[in-house]
Design a protein around this motif. Structure first.
Motif, PDB file in Angstrom:
ATOM      1  N   GLU A  26      -2.785   2.197  -3.778  1.00 49.93           N
ATOM      2  CA  GLU A  26      -3.599   1.516  -2.767  1.00 49.93           C
ATOM      3  C   GLU A  26      -4.741   0.837  -3.526  1.00 49.93           C
ATOM      4  O   GLU A  26      -5.258   1.427  -4.485  1.00 49.93           O
ATOM      5  N   PRO A  27      -5.124  -0.393  -3.189  1.00 48.91           N
ATOM      6  CA  PRO A  27      -6.120  -1.118  -3.998  1.00 48.91           C
ATOM      7  C   PRO A  27      -7.443  -0.365  -4.206  1.00 48.91           C
ATOM      8  O   PRO A  27      -7.947  -0.296  -5.336  1.00 48.91           O
ATOM      9  N   ALA A  28      -8.010   0.187  -3.144  1.00 46.09           N
ATOM     10  CA  ALA A  28      -9.306   0.872  -3.303  1.00 46.09           C
ATOM     11  C   ALA A  28      -9.171   2.113  -4.177  1.00 46.09           C
ATOM     12  O   ALA A  28     -10.075   2.441  -4.952  1.00 46.09           O
ATOM     13  N   GLU A  29      -8.042   2.802  -4.067  1.00 46.48           N
ATOM     14  CA  GLU A  29      -7.845   3.999  -4.894  1.00 46.48           C
ATOM     15  C   GLU A  29      -7.681   3.609  -6.362  1.00 46.48           C
ATOM     16  O   GLU A  29      -8.116   4.343  -7.259  1.00 46.48           O
TER      17      GLU A  29
ATOM     18  N   ILE B 141      -1.117  -0.839 -12.610  1.00 48.89           N
ATOM     19  CA  ILE B 141      -0.037  -1.197 -11.696  1.00 48.89           C
ATOM     20  C   ILE B 141      -0.538  -0.818 -10.308  1.00 48.89           C
ATOM     21  O   ILE B 141      -0.887   0.350 -10.074  1.00 48.89           O
ATOM     22  N   VAL B 142      -0.609  -1.754  -9.381  1.00 54.83           N
ATOM     23  CA  VAL B 142      -1.217  -1.429  -8.083  1.00 54.83           C
ATOM     24  C   VAL B 142      -0.403  -2.021  -6.927  1.00 54.83           C
ATOM     25  O   VAL B 142       0.094  -3.142  -7.008  1.00 54.83           O
ATOM     26  N   SER B 143      -0.295  -1.223  -5.869  1.00 56.02           N
ATOM     27  CA  SER B 143       0.356  -1.696  -4.652  1.00 56.02           C
ATOM     28  C   SER B 143      -0.559  -2.669  -3.923  1.00 56.02           C
ATOM     29  O   SER B 143      -1.768  -2.471  -3.834  1.00 56.02           O
ATOM     30  N   GLN B 144       0.047  -3.701  -3.377  1.00 58.57           N
ATOM     31  CA  GLN B 144      -0.712  -4.751  -2.690  1.00 58.57           C
ATOM     32  C   GLN B 144      -1.272  -4.275  -1.353  1.00 58.57           C
ATOM     33  O   GLN B 144      -2.327  -4.725  -0.914  1.00 58.57           O
TER      34      GLN B 144
ATOM     35  N   GLY C   8      -8.138  -4.878   1.268  1.00 56.47           N
ATOM     36  CA  GLY C   8      -7.764  -4.664  -0.128  1.00 56.47           C
ATOM     37  C   GLY C   8      -7.795  -5.920  -0.982  1.00 56.47           C
ATOM     38  O   GLY C   8      -7.703  -5.840  -2.211  1.00 56.47           O
ATOM     39  N   SER C   9      -7.922  -7.096  -0.383  1.00 62.63           N
ATOM     40  CA  SER C   9      -7.828  -8.337  -1.155  1.00 62.63           C
ATOM     41  C   SER C   9      -8.961  -8.471  -2.177  1.00 62.63           C
ATOM     42  O   SER C   9      -8.739  -8.951  -3.298  1.00 62.63           O
ATOM     43  N   GLU C  10     -10.169  -8.048  -1.810  1.00 58.93           N
ATOM     44  CA  GLU C  10     -11.276  -8.132  -2.764  1.00 58.93           C
ATOM     45  C   GLU C  10     -11.044  -7.204  -3.942  1.00 58.93           C
ATOM     46  O   GLU C  10     -11.372  -7.533  -5.088  1.00 58.93           O
ATOM     47  N   MET C  11     -10.477  -6.033  -3.669  1.00 55.23           N
ATOM     48  CA  MET C  11     -10.189  -5.070  -4.748  1.00 55.23           C
ATOM     49  C   MET C  11      -9.145  -5.651  -5.705  1.00 55.23           C
ATOM     50  O   MET C  11      -9.287  -5.569  -6.921  1.00 55.23           O
TER      51      MET C  11
END
Length: 199
Positions: free
Chosen positions: A73-76, A91-94, A111-114
């Motif tokens: 998850e982006p924030a995580e 490696i990050v999920s969108q 999540g877009s900013e992250m």
């Protein structure tokens, strides 16, 4: 090799760490793993630590030493950044998962900013459209395997897709193997397409 997997409860973070450990042990490497879980059943953070190698004496990855962060998850993924070493891989999920507090309020977190921050500051960053892969595979529960496929294809784990497939066969119920093999392949294809586009 130090690996951090960062997600929220229910995303299969711990299973993904067990698959990495299984593949590495099968290859003959010593492995240590640990989880730090905060209210995981209520959507809280889950950090899994995987350490591979001879000179590993603690299961917890020290800060600024992770070779890779696999963010579910982006924030995580951003929250795990203190663990990443300079020039490490992400490696990050969108897909963003809104925390309960954000869902109740008027937060516009998506999540877009992250993701923009990660891609701007970390050249070895890969975004995986896990939601699309889950749709292709017919289950929302294969995000963890799709991310493993991407991490494996990036080369940062030092494991091959065949070795990860063997780990899936060894750990997962037979009825789920085919679906997870597809998710692994789809995740790997994400990275392979990006690498081809760069060439």
């Amino acid at each position: 090799m130090n690996i951090i997997l960062a997600g929220v409860g229910g995303q299969g973070t711990v299973l993904a760490s067990k698959l990495i450990a299984q593949a590495a042990m099968h290859k003959g490497y010593p492995v240590r793993t640990a989880e730090t879980i905060g209210m995981a059943q209520r959507g809280g953070c889950v950090f899994s630590h995987v350490r591979i190698g001879d000179a590993v004496y603690s299961p917890l990855v020290p800060k600024q030493t992770a070779d890779v962060i696999i963010g579910f998850e982006p924030a995580e993924a951003v929250r795990a950044l203190p663990y990443l070493k300079p020039q490490g891989t992400i490696i990050v999920s969108q897909k963003a998962i809104k925390p309960v507090t954000a869902s109740l309020g008027a937060s516009g977190y998506d999540g877009s900013e992250m993701l923009a921050y990660l891609l701007q500051h970390y050249p070895k960053g890969y975004v995986v459209d896990g939601e699309a892969i889950c749709a292709v595979c017919g289950s929302s529960k294969v995000l963890n395997i799709a991310l493993l496929g991407a991490a494996t294809a990036s080369g940062v784990l030092g494991l091959s897709l065949a070795e990860m497939e063997d780990a899936i066969k060894a750990i997962m119920p037979v009825k789920l193997v085919a679906m997870n093999m597809k998710a692994l392949s789809e995740g790997a294809a994400t990275i392979e397409k990006k690498e081809e586009a760069i060439r």
